[in-house]
Design an enzyme around this catalytic site. Structure first.
Site, mmCIF file in Angstrom:
data_model
loop_
_atom_site.group_PDB
_atom_site.id
_atom_site.type_symbol
_atom_site.label_atom_id
_atom_site.label_comp_id
_atom_site.label_asym_id
_atom_site.label_seq_id
_atom_site.Cartn_x
_atom_site.Cartn_y
_atom_site.Cartn_z
ATOM 1 N N GLU A 117 0.829 -1.215 0.000
ATOM 2 C CA GLU A 117 0.000 0.000 0.000
ATOM 3 C C GLU A 117 0.863 1.266 0.000
ATOM 4 O O GLU A 117 0.821 2.079 0.921
ATOM 5 C CB GLU A 117 -0.972 -0.037 1.179
ATOM 6 N N GLU A 133 -5.319 -8.440 -1.435
ATOM 7 C CA GLU A 133 -6.008 -8.312 -0.147
ATOM 8 C C GLU A 133 -7.468 -8.023 -0.433
ATOM 9 O O GLU A 133 -7.780 -7.140 -1.237
ATOM 10 C CB GLU A 133 -5.461 -7.160 0.695
HETATM 11 C C1 BG6 Z 1 -4.542 -3.313 4.571
HETATM 12 C C2 BG6 Z 1 -3.202 -3.682 5.135
HETATM 13 O O1 BG6 Z 1 -4.629 -1.945 4.507
HETATM 14 O O2 BG6 Z 1 -5.679 -3.631 5.279
HETATM 15 C C3 BG6 Z 1 -3.225 -4.856 6.093
HETATM 16 O O3 BG6 Z 1 -2.273 -3.935 4.108
HETATM 17 C C4 BG6 Z 1 -4.419 -4.716 6.992
HETATM 18 O O4 BG6 Z 1 -2.009 -4.898 6.787
HETATM 19 C C5 BG6 Z 1 -5.682 -4.753 6.151
HETATM 20 O O5 BG6 Z 1 -4.479 -5.656 8.015
HETATM 21 C C6 BG6 Z 1 -6.971 -4.706 6.934
HETATM 22 O O6 BG6 Z 1 -6.957 -3.610 7.809
HETATM 23 P P1 BG6 Z 1 -7.229 -3.783 9.342
HETATM 24 O O7 BG6 Z 1 -6.933 -2.485 9.934
HETATM 25 O O8 BG6 Z 1 -8.652 -4.181 9.447
HETATM 26 O O9 BG6 Z 1 -6.317 -4.862 9.827
#
Ligand code: BG6
Length: 485
Positions: free
Chosen positions: A191, A385
């Protein structure tokens, strides 16, 4: 059209990050990382990400003196460091073709400035890759996922200082040298666009150390150093591992105009361009003219040498990856309801449901994102993701999570449609296929996994792994290459 299969060899899998999974923060020669000083703030509203990620010199100093993991969940993770074989076996049981994971920079270079890597750290990752090979799981490795050595942050204010480029190149070159036999797919910065939203997590920048009135300029300078470093390690990776694929990674913050009022459309366009510009540099090898012009208007002077520009131009990425969780809208009016997203605030979309953390659920937005990215970049894409954070309950040893299955099913259908419309999408790794510590809130109770981990927000629990209903559902999707959808 929508019943077509996914392409043969589609890389189904999941994604984790070292700082949210490994734990063992003070074992195996590891140094402190920026993630190890991120506090769990039980009393802060979970929708207020800015307060959760807030940090300053004082809290960092206190954390450095604290030798316990009680307030710092990322020090604990889910103990993947000791349980990786069990976890990888569970991924193998689900049929994973790929696992995206990151290397903890401070496990290899505890302060970031050593001349040689810590071999205990190197060996740990070799063991992990060998275990993955047993299950035919392809690694997709992120070099930097929110975890630079804390020493570099304290000494240089992270990436603000150009000297950090050399440290990162040394670390990355060591990764290429030692992990070459195991890893084909690499990503440079997770990111990469997140630096303005949380400069400490992304780039080790301690906000109170920024020069008053020049905060933005210094953050963009740090970004420039990351982009140059990314191009340099892309060059090195291609040299050292000719068959490798090196990619960039963008938070795809898909934004729609709240209404068809031209002002809403204009604001939305600008917001989306601001999201794209980071990946634009990594794909096209140069800064977009509109970004340079905006910097000029805002008095932001980023120092760039001709050599920087040359390296950016010569070493662009082979594929484009992104995270996609939610979408939002943008409006020129103040009279609108705002909604939180992935470390960003947008305007609520009345047509969408949201998670308990307020992130708006938008499967069609994934298709839109794939179409936009492919049309813009014409490079292979990978969704690295995607998922929903939710609270799960264990009932008589079972975890029924229909909400998660629904989320994934709807997103997969949209992804398949995008592929059928011509998008070259080569893989999909869900976020947190096993419950891990949240990046933004450091909670354990914000669960993304197909595999439940018995641990609460305060580190209590047996760490036992349990299969949720979604585990079997995803297994079926992978085994039929999406035909079961
Ligand atoms: C992404 C990141 O922004 O979102 C991850 O790359 C992160 O590291 C994921 O865990 C989900 O966000 P969160 O804050 O719910 O863990």
């Amino acid at each position: 059209m929508s019943n077509k299969r996914f392409p043969d060899g589609f890389l189904w899998g999941g994604a984790i990050a070292a700082n949210q999974a490994e734990g063992a923060w003070n074992e195996g020669g590891k140094g402190l990382s920026v993630a190890d000083v991120a506090m769990f703030k039980a009393n802060v509203d979970v929708k207020d990400y800015a307060k959760h990620v807030a940090i300053n010199t004082q809290t960092i100093t206190a954390a450095m003196q604290d030798e316990s993991d009680a307030d710092y969940p990322k020090r604990r993770g889910i103990d993947f460091y000791h349980r990786y074989a069990e976890d990888i076996a569970l991924f193998g049981e689900m049929g994973f073709k790929a696992l995206r994971l990151s290397i903890a920079w401070s496990r290899l270079f505890p302060t970031g400035e050593e001349a040689q890597p810590n071999m205990e750290g190197v060996q740990f990752y070799i063991n992990v890759f060998k275990e993955m090979k047993k299950h035919n799981i392809e690694p997709i490795v992120t070099l930097s996922h929110y975890e630079m050595p804390l020493a570099l942050s304290v000494k240089y204010n992270g990436w603000v200082d150009r000297q950090v480029i050399d440290c990162f190149v040394r670390f990355s070159d060591a990764c290429f040298d030692y992990f070459k036999p195991y890893v084909k797919y690499w990503l440079t910065f997770n990111e990469v666009d997140s630096i303005c939203r949380h400069p400490f997590t992304t780039a080790g920048i301690i906000p109170d150390k920024l020069t008053l009135g020049k905060e933005k300029q210094e953050i963009y300078q740090a970004l420039h150093h990351q982009l140059v470093a990314s191009a340099m390690v892309t060059r090195d990776c291609h040299e050292k591992i000719p068959e490798s694929m090196v990619g960039c990674m963008l938070t795809k913050l898909t934004t729609y105009p709240h209404t068809c009022h031209p002002k809403d459309v204009e604001l939305t366009l600008l917001k989306n361009l601001d999201n794209y510009f980071y990946a634009d540099v990594q794909v096209f090898g140069e800064y977009p003219p509109l970004t340079l012009s905006r910097w000029q208007r805002e008095g932001i002077k980023v120092e760039m040498t001709q050599a920087d520009c040359d390296v950016l131009k010569a070493h662009t990425v082979d594929y484009v990856t992104f995270s996609y969780y939610m979408s939002m809208t943008e409006s020129a009016s103040d009279d609108v309801e705002r909604a939180p997203g992935n470390t960003i605030i947008g305007v609520k979309n009345p047509y969408l449901d949201e998670t308990e953390w307020g992130w708006q659920i938008d499967p069609v937005g994934l298709k839109i994102s794939l179409l936009e990215l492919y049309d813009r970049y014409r490079k292979p894409l990978m969704v690295v993701e995607n998922g929903m954070g939710a609270k799960d309950t264990v009932e008589n040893g079972n975890i029924h999570d229909p909400y998660r299955i629904k989320y994934f099913k709807e997103h997969f259908e949209q992804m398949r449609e995008a592929i059928n419309m011509g998008v070259d999408c080569i893989g999909y790794t869900s976020w947190g296929p096993i419950d891990i510590v949240s990046a933004s809130t450091s909670q354990m109770s914000k669960r993304y996994g197909f595999i439940y981990v018995d641990q609460d927000d305060f580190g209590q629990g047996s760490l036992e792994r349990m299969r949720k209903d979604s585990f079997y559902w995803y297994q079926d999707v992978i085994n039929t290459n999406g035909e079961s959808l």
